[in-house]
Design a protein around this motif. Structure first.
Motif, PDB file in Angstrom:
ATOM      1  N   MET A   1       0.836  -1.337   0.200  1.00  0.00           N
ATOM      2  CA  MET A   1      -0.061  -0.093   0.004  1.00  0.00           C
ATOM      3  C   MET A   1       0.975   1.110   0.079  1.00  0.00           C
ATOM      4  O   MET A   1       0.350   2.179  -0.735  1.00  0.00           O
ATOM      5  N   GLY A   2       1.992   1.053   0.942  1.00  0.00           N
ATOM      6  CA  GLY A   2       2.828   2.388   0.922  1.00  0.00           C
ATOM      7  C   GLY A   2       3.561   2.689  -0.557  1.00  0.00           C
ATOM      8  O   GLY A   2       3.412   3.500  -1.220  1.00  0.00           O
ATOM      9  N   GLY A   3       3.771   1.608  -1.048  1.00  0.00           N
ATOM     10  CA  GLY A   3       4.453   1.659  -2.584  1.00  0.00           C
ATOM     11  C   GLY A   3       3.557   2.063  -3.476  1.00  0.00           C
ATOM     12  O   GLY A   3       3.758   2.978  -4.413  1.00  0.00           O
ATOM     13  N   ALA A   4       2.173   1.689  -3.490  1.00  0.00           N
ATOM     14  CA  ALA A   4       1.010   2.231  -4.179  1.00  0.00           C
ATOM     15  C   ALA A   4       0.886   3.588  -4.026  1.00  0.00           C
ATOM     16  O   ALA A   4       0.717   4.506  -4.944  1.00  0.00           O
ATOM     17  N   ALA A   5       0.892   4.006  -2.918  1.00  0.00           N
ATOM     18  CA  ALA A   5       0.326   5.308  -2.611  1.00  0.00           C
ATOM     19  C   ALA A   5       1.716   6.392  -2.941  1.00  0.00           C
ATOM     20  O   ALA A   5       1.378   7.451  -3.527  1.00  0.00           O
ATOM     21  N   LEU A   6       2.947   6.107  -2.787  1.00  0.00           N
ATOM     22  CA  LEU A   6       3.883   6.865  -3.232  1.00  0.00           C
ATOM     23  C   LEU A   6       4.059   7.032  -4.697  1.00  0.00           C
ATOM     24  O   LEU A   6       4.216   7.965  -5.240  1.00  0.00           O
ATOM     25  N   THR A   7       3.785   5.830  -5.536  1.00  0.00           N
ATOM     26  CA  THR A   7       3.962   5.584  -6.859  1.00  0.00           C
ATOM     27  C   THR A   7       2.523   6.535  -7.659  1.00  0.00           C
ATOM     28  O   THR A   7       2.856   7.562  -8.414  1.00  0.00           O
ATOM     29  N   THR A   8       1.482   6.644  -6.807  1.00  0.00           N
ATOM     30  CA  THR A   8       0.340   7.338  -7.399  1.00  0.00           C
ATOM     31  C   THR A   8       0.678   8.950  -7.051  1.00  0.00           C
ATOM     32  O   THR A   8       0.420   9.663  -7.891  1.00  0.00           O
ATOM     33  N   PHE A   9       1.098   9.218  -5.914  1.00  0.00           N
ATOM     34  CA  PHE A   9       1.595  10.754  -5.524  1.00  0.00           C
ATOM     35  C   PHE A   9       2.299  11.190  -6.543  1.00  0.00           C
ATOM     36  O   PHE A   9       2.536  12.222  -7.157  1.00  0.00           O
ATOM     37  N   VAL A  10       3.558  10.486  -6.945  1.00  0.00           N
ATOM     38  CA  VAL A  10       4.799  11.023  -7.654  1.00  0.00           C
ATOM     39  C   VAL A  10       4.222  11.037  -9.361  1.00  0.00           C
ATOM     40  O   VAL A  10       4.290  12.071  -9.836  1.00  0.00           O
ATOM     41  N   GLY A  11       3.240   9.999  -9.371  1.00  0.00           N
ATOM     42  CA  GLY A  11       2.689   9.889 -10.937  1.00  0.00           C
ATOM     43  C   GLY A  11       1.687  11.004 -11.217  1.00  0.00           C
ATOM     44  O   GLY A  11       1.969  11.612 -12.154  1.00  0.00           O
ATOM     45  N   TYR A  12       0.966  11.096 -10.285  1.00  0.00           N
ATOM     46  CA  TYR A  12       0.062  12.464 -10.534  1.00  0.00           C
ATOM     47  C   TYR A  12       0.778  13.576 -10.720  1.00  0.00           C
ATOM     48  O   TYR A  12       0.440  14.330 -11.556  1.00  0.00           O
ATOM     49  N   ARG A  13       1.942  14.017  -9.793  1.00  0.00           N
ATOM     50  CA  ARG A  13       2.457  15.147 -10.075  1.00  0.00           C
ATOM     51  C   ARG A  13       3.354  15.261 -11.227  1.00  0.00           C
ATOM     52  O   ARG A  13       3.378  16.304 -11.672  1.00  0.00           O
ATOM     53  N   LEU A  14       3.978  14.249 -11.760  1.00  0.00           N
ATOM     54  CA  LEU A  14       4.626  14.335 -13.056  1.00  0.00           C
ATOM     55  C   LEU A  14       3.873  14.506 -14.099  1.00  0.00           C
ATOM     56  O   LEU A  14       3.831  15.251 -15.006  1.00  0.00           O
ATOM     57  N   VAL A  15       2.867  13.861 -14.154  1.00  0.00           N
ATOM     58  CA  VAL A  15       1.737  13.806 -15.347  1.00  0.00           C
ATOM     59  C   VAL A  15       1.065  15.205 -15.355  1.00  0.00           C
ATOM     60  O   VAL A  15       0.857  15.815 -16.378  1.00  0.00           O
ATOM     61  N   LEU A  16       0.393  15.576 -14.294  1.00  0.00           N
ATOM     62  CA  LEU A  16      -0.512  16.936 -14.374  1.00  0.00           C
ATOM     63  C   LEU A  16       0.857  18.162 -14.559  1.00  0.00           C
ATOM     64  O   LEU A  16       0.155  19.036 -15.078  1.00  0.00           O
ATOM     65  N   SER A  17       1.990  17.786 -14.082  1.00  0.00           N
ATOM     66  CA  SER A  17       2.727  19.323 -14.297  1.00  0.00           C
ATOM     67  C   SER A  17       3.129  19.186 -15.838  1.00  0.00           C
ATOM     68  O   SER A  17       3.849  20.365 -16.364  1.00  0.00           O
TER      69      SER A  17
END
Length: 155
Positions: free
Chosen positions: A46-62
């Motif tokens: 779950m921690g890995g999924a949350a971290l991946t989602t957090f970073v992924g959203y920021r990279l894609v949306l920026s």
């Protein structure tokens, strides 16, 4: 094109669940058994999924104005906590604790021949159908009486 990418994303998700061992309900139940044979591996997944989602959203949306396959990003905007959200989360948690499955791992467990999924998946699908019927009935009732719905179907 969207169905192909949806299938590939689901396949990647399912393979990840199997590789992480999350399609095994015993692993989930051991995570919930804090005073017994506790297995912390789900916390790392779950921690890995949350971290991946957090970073992924920021990279894609920026870096992108819009997604590849849609006109706009579909990001939830509601932040309120209402009765339906709390009730749904409680039912989900109880079902997860009893069966050791949540929807994604249940589908992967079905493809692996896990017998518990033969009971869990039909019950889950029936619950989803009942929830949809109740939500639609409430929405119609509110519309007929001119009131405001407190359901989560809004965006």
């Amino acid at each position: 094109m969207r169905p192909l990418f949806g299938f590939l994303a689901g396949l990647l998700f399912g393979v990840g669940l199997v590789v992480a061992g999350m399609s095994d309900p015993a692993k989930i139940l051991n995570f919930l058994d804090v005073f017994g044979s506790w297995d912390p591996s789900l916390a790392f997944v779950m921690g890995g999924a949350a971290l991946t989602t957090f970073v992924g959203y920021r990279l894609v949306l920026s870096r992108r104005e819009r997604p590849f396959l849609l006109a706009v990003f579909q990001i939830p905007t509601r932040q309120d906590i209402d009765r339906d959200l709390v009730l749904g989360a409680a039912i989900f948690g109880i079902g997860w604790g009893i069966g050791g499955y949540c929807p994604g791992p249940a589908w992967t467990g079905l493809t692996l021949g896990a017998p518990g999924t033969l009971v869990f998946l039909p019950a889950m699908l029936a619950g989803m159908a009942i929830a949809t019927i109740l939500r639609d009935r409430r929405t119609r009732s509110v519309a007929e009486h001119g009131g405001i719905s407190s359901g989560r179907s809004g965006g």
